[in-house]
Scaffold this motif. Structure first.
Motif, PDB file in Angstrom:
ATOM      1  N   LEU A  77     -12.755  -5.497  -9.374  1.00 39.33           N
ATOM      2  CA  LEU A  77     -11.781  -4.488  -8.968  1.00 39.33           C
ATOM      3  C   LEU A  77     -10.976  -4.964  -7.767  1.00 39.33           C
ATOM      4  O   LEU A  77      -9.769  -4.741  -7.676  1.00 39.33           O
ATOM      5  N   ILE A  78     -11.681  -5.631  -6.851  1.00 39.25           N
ATOM      6  CA  ILE A  78     -10.989  -6.157  -5.670  1.00 39.25           C
ATOM      7  C   ILE A  78      -9.995  -7.251  -6.094  1.00 39.25           C
ATOM      8  O   ILE A  78      -8.852  -7.311  -5.609  1.00 39.25           O
ATOM      9  N   GLU A  79     -10.417  -8.112  -7.052  1.00 41.96           N
ATOM     10  CA  GLU A  79      -9.520  -9.156  -7.535  1.00 41.96           C
ATOM     11  C   GLU A  79      -8.293  -8.566  -8.238  1.00 41.96           C
ATOM     12  O   GLU A  79      -7.159  -9.029  -8.059  1.00 41.96           O
ATOM     13  N   GLN A  80      -8.542  -7.510  -9.038  1.00 41.12           N
ATOM     14  CA  GLN A  80      -7.422  -6.847  -9.719  1.00 41.12           C
ATOM     15  C   GLN A  80      -6.440  -6.264  -8.713  1.00 41.12           C
ATOM     16  O   GLN A  80      -5.210  -6.352  -8.871  1.00 41.12           O
ATOM     17  N   LEU A  81      -7.010  -5.657  -7.643  1.00 42.19           N
ATOM     18  CA  LEU A  81      -6.153  -5.055  -6.632  1.00 42.19           C
ATOM     19  C   LEU A  81      -5.326  -6.130  -5.915  1.00 42.19           C
ATOM     20  O   LEU A  81      -4.115  -5.960  -5.687  1.00 42.19           O
ATOM     21  N   ASN A  82      -5.993  -7.253  -5.587  1.00 39.77           N
ATOM     22  CA  ASN A  82      -5.264  -8.346  -4.912  1.00 39.77           C
ATOM     23  C   ASN A  82      -4.160  -8.925  -5.812  1.00 39.77           C
ATOM     24  O   ASN A  82      -3.058  -9.230  -5.347  1.00 39.77           O
ATOM     25  N   ASN A  83      -4.450  -9.106  -7.089  1.00 41.33           N
ATOM     26  CA  ASN A  83      -3.432  -9.625  -8.033  1.00 41.33           C
ATOM     27  C   ASN A  83      -2.261  -8.667  -8.157  1.00 41.33           C
ATOM     28  O   ASN A  83      -1.100  -9.085  -8.236  1.00 41.33           O
ATOM     29  N   LEU A  84      -2.587  -7.347  -8.177  1.00 45.48           N
ATOM     30  CA  LEU A  84      -1.534  -6.352  -8.276  1.00 45.48           C
ATOM     31  C   LEU A  84      -0.630  -6.396  -7.037  1.00 45.48           C
ATOM     32  O   LEU A  84       0.600  -6.333  -7.141  1.00 45.48           O
ATOM     33  N   ILE A  85      -1.259  -6.520  -5.863  1.00 47.45           N
ATOM     34  CA  ILE A  85      -0.476  -6.608  -4.621  1.00 47.45           C
ATOM     35  C   ILE A  85       0.369  -7.882  -4.616  1.00 47.45           C
ATOM     36  O   ILE A  85       1.535  -7.870  -4.200  1.00 47.45           O
ATOM     37  N   LYS A  86      -0.205  -8.996  -5.130  1.00 50.15           N
ATOM     38  CA  LYS A  86       0.539 -10.265  -5.196  1.00 50.15           C
ATOM     39  C   LYS A  86       1.760 -10.145  -6.111  1.00 50.15           C
ATOM     40  O   LYS A  86       2.865 -10.585  -5.764  1.00 50.15           O
ATOM     41  N   LYS A  87       1.576  -9.514  -7.266  1.00 51.65           N
ATOM     42  CA  LYS A  87       2.696  -9.317  -8.193  1.00 51.65           C
ATOM     43  C   LYS A  87       3.768  -8.425  -7.568  1.00 51.65           C
ATOM     44  O   LYS A  87       4.969  -8.654  -7.739  1.00 51.65           O
ATOM     45  N   ASN A  88       3.309  -7.400  -6.874  1.00 48.74           N
ATOM     46  CA  ASN A  88       4.247  -6.514  -6.188  1.00 48.74           C
ATOM     47  C   ASN A  88       5.081  -7.288  -5.172  1.00 48.74           C
ATOM     48  O   ASN A  88       6.302  -7.110  -5.068  1.00 48.74           O
ATOM     49  N   ASN A  89       4.413  -8.179  -4.406  1.00 45.25           N
ATOM     50  CA  ASN A  89       5.130  -8.968  -3.394  1.00 45.25           C
ATOM     51  C   ASN A  89       6.122  -9.944  -4.044  1.00 45.25           C
ATOM     52  O   ASN A  89       7.238 -10.144  -3.551  1.00 45.25           O
ATOM     53  N   GLU A  90       5.693 -10.562  -5.164  1.00 46.63           N
ATOM     54  CA  GLU A  90       6.600 -11.476  -5.880  1.00 46.63           C
ATOM     55  C   GLU A  90       7.808 -10.732  -6.431  1.00 46.63           C
ATOM     56  O   GLU A  90       8.934 -11.232  -6.404  1.00 46.63           O
ATOM     57  N   PHE A  91       7.547  -9.516  -6.918  1.00 44.60           N
ATOM     58  CA  PHE A  91       8.657  -8.705  -7.434  1.00 44.60           C
ATOM     59  C   PHE A  91       9.662  -8.408  -6.326  1.00 44.60           C
ATOM     60  O   PHE A  91      10.868  -8.474  -6.524  1.00 44.60           O
ATOM     61  N   SER A  92       9.148  -8.101  -5.132  1.00 40.88           N
ATOM     62  CA  SER A  92      10.037  -7.815  -3.997  1.00 40.88           C
ATOM     63  C   SER A  92      10.843  -9.043  -3.603  1.00 40.88           C
ATOM     64  O   SER A  92      12.037  -8.960  -3.300  1.00 40.88           O
TER      65      SER A  92
END
Length: 443
Positions: A77-92
């Motif tokens: 779950l922590i890895e999923q959350l980190n990947n989601l935050i990473k994708k969000n940052n890349e999108f920005s």
């Protein structure tokens, strides 16, 4: 003594820190993590309370054992959350690029929808067919316009034909006393000399009139666009004409039979195929200068008088490559002078005769007088140079001693020297003459 409380983990705010497209997934993952962390905190708080109680009462007091924590920590779950935050940052970071990419997709979609709704491809096919039909109609209009012009020109065609005849005849003869006019009453052509009926025509004038008729016929074919399909054979057009008319005829032939409208700027013949025949070498040399793109073929007719037969053969190089004997003689001297070992040449003993012939012509061009070649050479070259050039050809051009039949002469060694002296002099002292000669033999 009371232990520090467990600190809360600082998660990003779903409403402020994340882009809209990532919020729902983030809330879902975070809710699972919050549930797991809440249970873990509760377990840790229970341990802290037990410890506080033991410390405040008595360290040696027994405390009821705490059950082990049986909830599994879900690291994924922590890895999923980190990947989601990473994708969000890349999108920005790539927001502008993504926006342009999506905008392009939207534009393609809108265009495709428009083409489909408006039936664009079907309309485009109709447009292409319409253009084709318009082009066919334009060609038909042009053809009809040409016919109209042709019919209208018939009214003036006879008069125009007479003017063309006159132009060609006067061009041939280089004078304007002879002309052809149209009799308005009889509608017949009249041949005039100084505005009176022409009679007692010379052979040259007859040739000029006949060949003018030929050229006017070519003009008529060209106006109808048919001349390009014809094979032309022109047999000695300068027959019976004076020598000073050769250049006018050559100029007219170039004007009528050649065009430089080629897209590459080259000249083309305006008919399908073209043949010339002539027995005049001056005219033949002018024909070789006509602007043909490909190397034309040249032949001569050899007549066998004994058997009364003739045979067409390839023109010998001596006629084909050289404009005159003068150019041929210079070519032999020029090539002999370039040899590394001229004394080994098979032409060594004929060069003196070639040298003499060339010098006779060259000295006459530079000093046209009735003096012999030696005197002219002394005037043109220095006496010293003149002797070095003339000595070998005098010795080998004349047999004045019977003893020479049985032995060679040491003067053979002077032949290459004489050639070199002559070529060097012309190259340095008569540069324009030398360059013209070289250009005429190197093609």
């Amino acid at each position: 003594m009371q232990l520090n409380k467990i600190q809360n983990i600082n998660f990003p705010s779903s409403s402020n820190d994340l882009n809209l497209g990532f919020t729902n997934d983030y809330i879902e993952i975070k809710s699972k993590l919050d549930e797991m962390l809440s249970k873990y905190k509760k377990y840790l708080n229970n341990i802290i309370l037990k410890l506080d109680l033991k410390i405040s009462n008595n360290l040696y007091t027994k405390v009821k054992p705490i059950p082990s924590f049986n909830i599994k920590i879900n690291i994924s779950l922590i890895e999923q959350l980190n990947n989601l935050i990473k994708k969000n940052n890349e999108f920005s970071s790539n927001f502008n690029f993504i926006i342009n990419q999506e905008r392009g997709k939207l534009i393609d979609h809108l265009v495709a929808s428009f083409l489909k709704t408006e039936k664009y491809l079907s309309k485009e096919n109709k447009y292409e067919k319409a253009l084709f039909e318009i082009e066919k109609l334009d060609q038909k209009i042009q053809r009809l316009e040409r016919e109209i012009e042709s019919y209208e020109s018939l009214k003036e065609s006879d008069k125009e034909g007479a003017e063309q005849y006159t132009y060609f005849i006067q061009s041939f003869l280089s004078r304007n006393d002879i002309e052809i006019k149209l009799d308005e009453q009889s509608k017949k052509f009249i041949l005039l000399r100084n505005n009176e009926n022409a009679s007692n025509l010379s052979e040259g004038e007859k040739t000029a009139i006949a060949f003018s008729h030929f050229l006017v016929s070519i003009k008529a074919l060209e106006s109808k666009g048919k001349f390009k399909d014809y094979i032309m054979f022109i047999d000695d057009p300068i027959s019976s004409l004076d020598g000073n008319h050769i250049f006018q005829i050559n100029s007219l032939l170039k004007e009528m039979l050649f065009s430089n409208k080629n897209i590459n700027g080259q000249w083309d013949i305006t008919c399908k195929q073209l043949f010339f025949s002539s027995h005049n070498f001056e005219f033949f040399n002018l024909l070789k200068e006509l602007p043909l793109n490909k190397k034309e073929s040249r032949y001569f007719i050899e007549r066998n008088r004994a058997y009364n037969t003739s045979e067409i053969k390839i023109l010998p190089d001596i006629f084909d490559k050289y404009s005159s004997e003068y150019h041929y003689l210079f070519k032999e001297i020029y090539d002999f002078n370039k040899l590394r070992k001229p004394l080994n040449s098979d032409k060594l003993l004929i060069i003196p005769n070639i040298l003499r012939r060339f010098l006779e012509m060259y000295t006459l061009t530079k000093f046209p007088s009735s003096e012999n070649v030696d005197r002219r050479a002394e005037r043109i070259f220095t006496p010293e140079v003149s002797k070095r050039i003339c000595k070998p050809f005098h010795f080998f051009s004349h047999l004045d001693n019977i003893d020479r039949i049985g032995k060679q002469s040491e003067y053979m060694a002077d032949i290459p020297i004489a050639c070199k002296e002559l070529v060097t002099y012309i190259k340095k002292k008569d540069k324009l003459h030398y360059e013209a000669l070289v250009n005429s033999i190197i093609k």
